[in-house]
Design an enzyme around this catalytic site. Structure first.
Site, PDB file in Angstrom:
ATOM      1  N   GLY A  63       0.800  -1.227   0.000  1.00  0.00           N
ATOM      2  CA  GLY A  63       0.000   0.000   0.000  1.00  0.00           C
ATOM      3  C   GLY A  63       0.823   1.262   0.000  1.00  0.00           C
ATOM      4  O   GLY A  63       0.273   2.368  -0.011  1.00  0.00           O
ATOM      5  N   HIS A 234      -0.440   4.847   7.426  1.00  0.00           N
ATOM      6  CA  HIS A 234      -1.489   3.834   7.451  1.00  0.00           C
ATOM      7  C   HIS A 234      -2.829   4.460   7.840  1.00  0.00           C
ATOM      8  O   HIS A 234      -3.794   3.755   8.121  1.00  0.00           O
ATOM      9  CB  HIS A 234      -1.146   2.725   8.450  1.00  0.00           C
ATOM     10  N   ASP A 434     -19.803  30.878 -24.947  1.00  0.00           N
ATOM     11  CA  ASP A 434     -18.902  32.025 -24.823  1.00  0.00           C
ATOM     12  C   ASP A 434     -18.573  32.692 -26.147  1.00  0.00           C
ATOM     13  O   ASP A 434     -17.821  33.669 -26.174  1.00  0.00           O
ATOM     14  CB  ASP A 434     -17.606  31.599 -24.139  1.00  0.00           C
ATOM     15  N   THR A 474     -10.851  29.338 -28.584  1.00  0.00           N
ATOM     16  CA  THR A 474     -10.485  28.754 -29.875  1.00  0.00           C
ATOM     17  C   THR A 474     -10.733  29.718 -31.020  1.00  0.00           C
ATOM     18  O   THR A 474      -9.921  29.815 -31.953  1.00  0.00           O
ATOM     19  CB  THR A 474     -11.295  27.461 -30.100  1.00  0.00           C
ATOM     20  N   PRO A 581     -22.332  29.393 -34.469  1.00  0.00           N
ATOM     21  CA  PRO A 581     -22.114  30.808 -34.151  1.00  0.00           C
ATOM     22  C   PRO A 581     -20.821  31.364 -34.739  1.00  0.00           C
ATOM     23  O   PRO A 581     -20.756  32.542 -35.105  1.00  0.00           O
ATOM     24  CB  PRO A 581     -22.090  30.825 -32.613  1.00  0.00           C
TER      25      PRO A 581
END
Length: 588
Positions: A63, A234, A434, A474, A581
């Site tokens: 672990g 632990h 946006d 973009t 758009p």
């Protein structure tokens, strides 16, 4: 759907077989270098070191990966003994690992010395200790070193002492390199103990650990404003709980506790501060399992600032990564190893190369004994004008007129700005909402700027700069590409006329398609740009090109699929009837 039962999610099969399956996965990753010891969850190196060299073994409960199997390799461990989840391995497994490590297949008359490195937990100390004693009774030269670097528990609290945590890995590294150099078992043990005496660790947890197979999630730190300082690997309770802290505050808190806990001098056993001004230290920033690399680098930066700016130390070695984890615990620990006055062989062993797969090579700060703190490589500034062009091609007669160009760009920018509501409406349906705001931001910036309109090259270049500085998203990048490519294309021409301007527009549109990856029919601005550029190259007529842009933009309303942009994620029913758009903005 919420997880009403608070049941933890883990990538598992049967939790009872988790350790065995982990071992198999590890062997699949490193088939040439690692092997399993028969009948035991013990991982050993496949390589055969020189006979007589000290072999290092470590281990404990599973672990804490990559500890300990990730440290098997030349210059570190020869093997790792894996217990169950958070459970010490059996005496039988430890002893079998010692016997195997001590054996020389080519010379049965001699045995290799073995050093066991364990974390200071009762189960590990007892099981490894019994195995060590039994190995000695069998004629194997064997010693054990217990690492107790946790600074969360007061020295006076109980007889068990501090827990062994992430600093154990530094013991593996230094003692392993010492063994590889051919040092004796006593010398390797001594340098391991020297490392133990000179370091301290303190951790912080933002979320507690939930072990595989647990029926419910460990929610002791579910309060979004609660963290725990000094939580054990632990999940044991720490020294205190605290409201959420910033990265700088966490680093300051952990390092203060480490400094205050101190270290024991080897000669008179006096406790002195872990570090003081002008000390040279190795700093380990350890991921406890569920912390992002992004957060880890921020904490590393904070820790270095505190060590160097507030304590006046030099962090000559900075290690950042997962060294000693606790499954999915969201948290980190800091380990400080004081290197001031350290023997040269300790430093050499710390810096020595190793083939252990989990070890991260460390840069060593040597320039003026200062760590990099903002000595940035100088940016190269273009010596040309803002257009990036030194010599402008001449213009053919009547092809470019400054005043009409100003009127046209202002008219277009005003129209785009005024169209923000309709563009936002369309993008709310088929995108992320946006587009209108982004287009308006760019348009308003253009209206506020005095763009150079005397020549097309600096005009398109400045237009690209303005869009780059204002729009974002973009759409902003694509439009910047369009105008940037137009400027670059025109700058290479001998003379600029309407034909060259039309071709420049087509080249800009091609750049948008190439870099953006879309094409006509993808339901993007290219559905307006491409028909417009084709028409302009064919006729050199702006009005006809504008009409083609409008018809192309309107056609996107009937496109029920999209292969690019945010619309790519939407269903046919959502797209049907609403134009793209970005294409509408081009048409406007």
């Amino acid at each position: 759907m919420s997880n009403k039962n608070n049941k933890p999610k883990k990538i598992l099969n049967n939790p009872e077989n988790a350790v065995e399956e982990f071992v198999n996965g590890l062997l699949n990753q490193f088939p040439s270098t690692l092997a399993k010891l028969e009948n035991h969850n013990v991982i050993l190196t496949k390589k055969t070191p020189k006979a007589g060299l000290v072999r290092l073994l470590s281990g404990g409960g599973s672990g804490h990966e990559p500890s300990h199997a990730g440290w098997i390799g030349d210059g570190m461990l020869s093997g790792a003994i894996l217990g169950g989840i958070f459970a010490s391995p059996s005496v039988a497994s430890v002893l079998s690992a010692v016997r195997r490590a001590a054996t020389n297949d080519n010379d049965s008359s001699t045995k290799n010395p073995v050093l066991l490195i364990v974390k200071n937990y009762t189960g590990d100390r007892l099981n490894f200790g019994i195995a060590c004693e039994r190995a000695q009774s069998e004629g194997i030269e064997c010693e054990m070193v217990a690492v107790a670097d946790d600074c969360a528990l007061e020295r006076s609290k109980g007889i068990t002492g501090a827990r062994g945590v992430a600093g154990t890995v530094l013991v593996h590294k230094i003692a392993g390199a010492a063994a590889a150099e051919g040092k004796s078992l006593k010398e390797v043990s001594d340098i391991a103990r020297l490392v133990c005496d000179g370091m301290g660790t303190m951790g912080v947890a933002l979320d507690a650990v939930t072990v595989p197979g647990a029926s419910t999630k460990n929610d002791r730190l579910d309060d979004s404003n609660l963290i725990e300082i000094g939580l054990g690997i632990h999940g044991e309770a720490g020294m205190k709980q605290s409201p959420m802290l910033t990265s700088d505050e966490i680093a300051k808190t952990l390092l203060y506790e480490i400094e205050k806990y101190g270290r024991q001098q080897s000669d008179n056993k006096e406790i002195i501060p872990m570090f003081v001004k002008s000390d040279d230290v190795c700093l380990m920033v350890n991921n406890l399992g569920g912390t992002s690399n992004f957060e880890m680098s921020i904490l590393a930066n904070s820790a270095v600032k505190v060590m160097e700016d507030e304590y006046g130390c030099t962090v000559s070695r900075l290690l950042v990564g997962a060294f000693m984890t606790s499954f999915d615990m969201h948290g980190a620990s800091l380990t400080v190893l004081n290197l001031t006055g350290a023997p040269t062989d300790l430093l050499r062993c710390l810096d020595a190369a190793t083939s252990a797969p989990a070890w991260i090579p460390v840069d060593i700060t040597t320039v003026n004994n200062k760590r990099y703190t903002g000595n940035e490589i100088p940016e190269v500034i273009s010596s040309t004008a803002s257009s990036g062009i030194q010599k402008l091609p001449p213009l053919k007669e009547n092809v470019w007129n400054s005043n009409p160009i100003k009127e046209l760009i202002n008219k277009a920018a005003t129209a785009i700005s005024n169209a923000e509501p309709i563009l936002t409406k369309y993008d709310t349906i088929v995108g992320d909402g946006d587009c209108g705001i982004t287009m308006k931001r760019g348009a308003d910036k253009i209206l506020s700027e005095e763009l150079p309109t005397d020549h097309p090259v600096p005009f398109f270049s400045s237009l690209a700069d303005t869009i780059s500085a204002s729009m974002g998203g973009t759409s902003g990048v694509l439009l910047e590409l369009l105008f940037r490519k137009m400027a670059t294309y025109l700058s290479g021409k001998d003379k600029i006329g309407m034909v060259e301007l039309s071709e420049a527009f087509r080249e800009g549109v091609n750049a948008v398609s190439f870099y953006g990856g879309a094409s006509v029919g993808s339901r993007t601005m290219l559905d307006a740009l491409v028909p417009a550029s084709d028409e302009l190259v064919s006729t050199n007529n702006l009005k006809d090109a504008a009409a083609k842009a409008r018809s192309g933009a309107d056609s996107t309303a009937a496109m029920k699929t999209a292969s690019a942009g945010r619309s790519n994620y939407l269903s046919e029913s959502t797209l049907d009837g609403t134009p793209d758009p970005g294409a509408i903005a081009v048409a406007i």
